[in-house]
Design an enzyme around this catalytic site. Sequence first.
Site, PDB file in Angstrom:
ATOM      1  N   ASP A  78       0.669  -1.247  -0.043  1.00  0.00           N
ATOM      2  CA  ASP A  78      -0.032  -0.038   0.045  1.00  0.00           C
ATOM      3  C   ASP A  78       0.907   1.213   0.171  1.00  0.00           C
ATOM      4  OD1 ASP A  78      -1.987  -1.768   0.020  1.00  0.00           O
ATOM      5  OD2 ASP A  78      -3.207  -0.605   1.735  1.00  0.00           O
ATOM      6  N   CYS A 119       1.594  -8.227   5.208  1.00  0.00           N
ATOM      7  CA  CYS A 119       1.046  -6.920   5.174  1.00  0.00           C
ATOM      8  C   CYS A 119      -0.188  -6.613   4.430  1.00  0.00           C
ATOM      9  CB  CYS A 119       2.094  -5.889   4.141  1.00  0.00           C
ATOM     10  SG  CYS A 119       3.869  -6.039   4.870  1.00  0.00           S
ATOM     11  N   ASP A 120      -0.742  -5.372   4.927  1.00  0.00           N
ATOM     12  CA  ASP A 120      -2.005  -4.674   4.186  1.00  0.00           C
ATOM     13  C   ASP A 120      -2.994  -5.716   4.056  1.00  0.00           C
ATOM     14  OD1 ASP A 120      -0.388  -2.282   4.260  1.00  0.00           O
ATOM     15  OD2 ASP A 120       0.630  -2.880   2.492  1.00  0.00           O
ATOM     16  N   LYS A 121      -3.430  -5.899   2.842  1.00  0.00           N
ATOM     17  CA  LYS A 121      -4.634  -6.906   2.362  1.00  0.00           C
ATOM     18  C   LYS A 121      -4.458  -8.200   2.354  1.00  0.00           C
ATOM     19  CE  LYS A 121      -6.074  -2.623   2.364  1.00  0.00           C
ATOM     20  NZ  LYS A 121      -4.845  -2.317   2.873  1.00  0.00           N
ATOM     21  N   SER A 472      -4.904   4.917   5.451  1.00  0.00           N
ATOM     22  CA  SER A 472      -3.787   3.922   6.077  1.00  0.00           C
ATOM     23  C   SER A 472      -3.789   3.948   7.383  1.00  0.00           C
ATOM     24  CB  SER A 472      -2.564   4.675   5.490  1.00  0.00           C
ATOM     25  OG  SER A 472      -1.428   4.191   6.168  1.00  0.00           O
TER      26      SER A 472
END
Length: 560
Positions: A78, A119-121, A472
């Site tokens: 991201d 990480c992230d998604k 974020s």
Amino acid sequence: MRSDRIKKGFERAPHRSLLRATGLNDGDFEKPFIGIANSHIDIIPGHYYLQEYGRIAKDEIRKAGGVPFEFNTIGVDDGIAMGHEGMRYSLPSRELIADSIETVMNAHQLDALVCIPNCDKIVPGMLMGALRVNVPTVFVSGGPMKAGHLHDGTPIDLNTAFEAVGKRAQGQITDAELYEIECQACPSGGSCSGMFTANSMNVLCEAMGVALPGNGTVLALTPEREALVRRAARRAVEIAADERFRLRNLVNRDAIHNAMVVDMAMGGSSNTVLHMLAISREAGAPLSLRDIEEIAGKVSHIAKIAPSLATVHMEDIHRAGGVPAVLREAARRGGIVREDALTVTGETVGERIRGARTADPELIRPLENAYSPVGGLAVLFGNLAAEGAVVKTAGIQPSMRTFTGEAICFDSQDEAIAGIMGGKVKPGHFVVIRYEGPKGGPGMQEMLSPTSLIMGMGLGESVALVTDGRFSGATRGACVGHVSPEAAEGGVIGLVQDGDRITIDVAARALTVDVSDAELARRREGFRPKRRDPGSSWLRRYAHLVTNAANGAVLRSTDL
């Protein structure tokens, strides 16, 4: 074993023939087949080294008496996708990851699963897919990166770099100072070092009991993290044939409740709300925003981590006792933690946290000295967000918890960035960024660039922001996201005009625009939501199928 469907009986001779081509022998057909869903990808700092963790997991599975089969998912960073069209692909990647896990595991009838996200998604995507498959599953993330440090010892992180861009634009720092921040903010592999989305989700996996203790806080690329990978892989073999550990038996209503308790206690990323709504639906125990707000009202905020407190990072929380210590302290308010929930180790949550201790009461505070008697996230409702909106209260300055400002409207993130950089946003403004929801974006972009510019330009205590997009985990300030209904589906945020007065009242859980119902109805008469062609067949399909943020931005399947 489930894998007997591809390896037992004379009818499966062709299947065994193919499996022998990969190196299997007669003895292997008596063992459990264990999938390893890795997310190794070179461009993501939290993932470039996961190939080695996959190798370690395979070795341990073989030693424990299983047969490992590693496969990969995609991943989006991201931070690198931020501020350009690439961010439209971040949230949709969650659905692709979930679909890929389901596809590989069910196509090959594997018995159990080890997930290696970070990480992230990628974390929620793997969890959603694994819940569909519903075999015994163990999560072990790649781990957080170390905090960076400036030459004077000041701890920094990726959010420091984003906010430094705004400071440089204002002439508050030099190119040399910006360069030092750029070079020091991310000093190692791992998920970015604060309580951003990646670390928030890894912490929640630990709280739900699908990962081993330490999953959310043990640093990446350390012997301790490697040992965690080894233990997780062995555990997958141990539970492969045990119905008690099928994933939906662990991720039930109690586990989801415990995840939200930790989320509120630690002031996690607002993205966790979006992901837990989606995860809970896959688990068959759907949460609503009202449920989340009810939990938030009962859980004290006892740990502040960057971006809410810039000097504290995940390594500090680990030294202070980690997630078990947070849960144990939260549990002192009787009935808040569901201690009977089963975890992947075979212990209950209560058993897991019984011996936990807080090593630093300033990092993980006692309830009597909590930052707030309520959680670090809040759900707001009002005429601007009839179905709800989300704000990270942990990151709001006290002076901005109640704020009324004059709307200045932008119909895209790009327009907003240009407006902020161009000096259009002034103290007293309430920035509105719309048509950036799941459907309108499409893809529900993160707004870290505009929020970081606002903070970096010194407007954080005089300007608020509201969007149908998202933020974020590094975002801080009076920033309200996930507004539902979104502009693209006719939400009131699409009717707001420059100069309207917008109010956020965190204590009252309210988000309102000071426009009468009659005037809103008049504006709606000539209103047609804008349509944006993303120039991508995948994003067009996504926009057609995706629900709004109040429903977790999951894809509808009933009309297919």
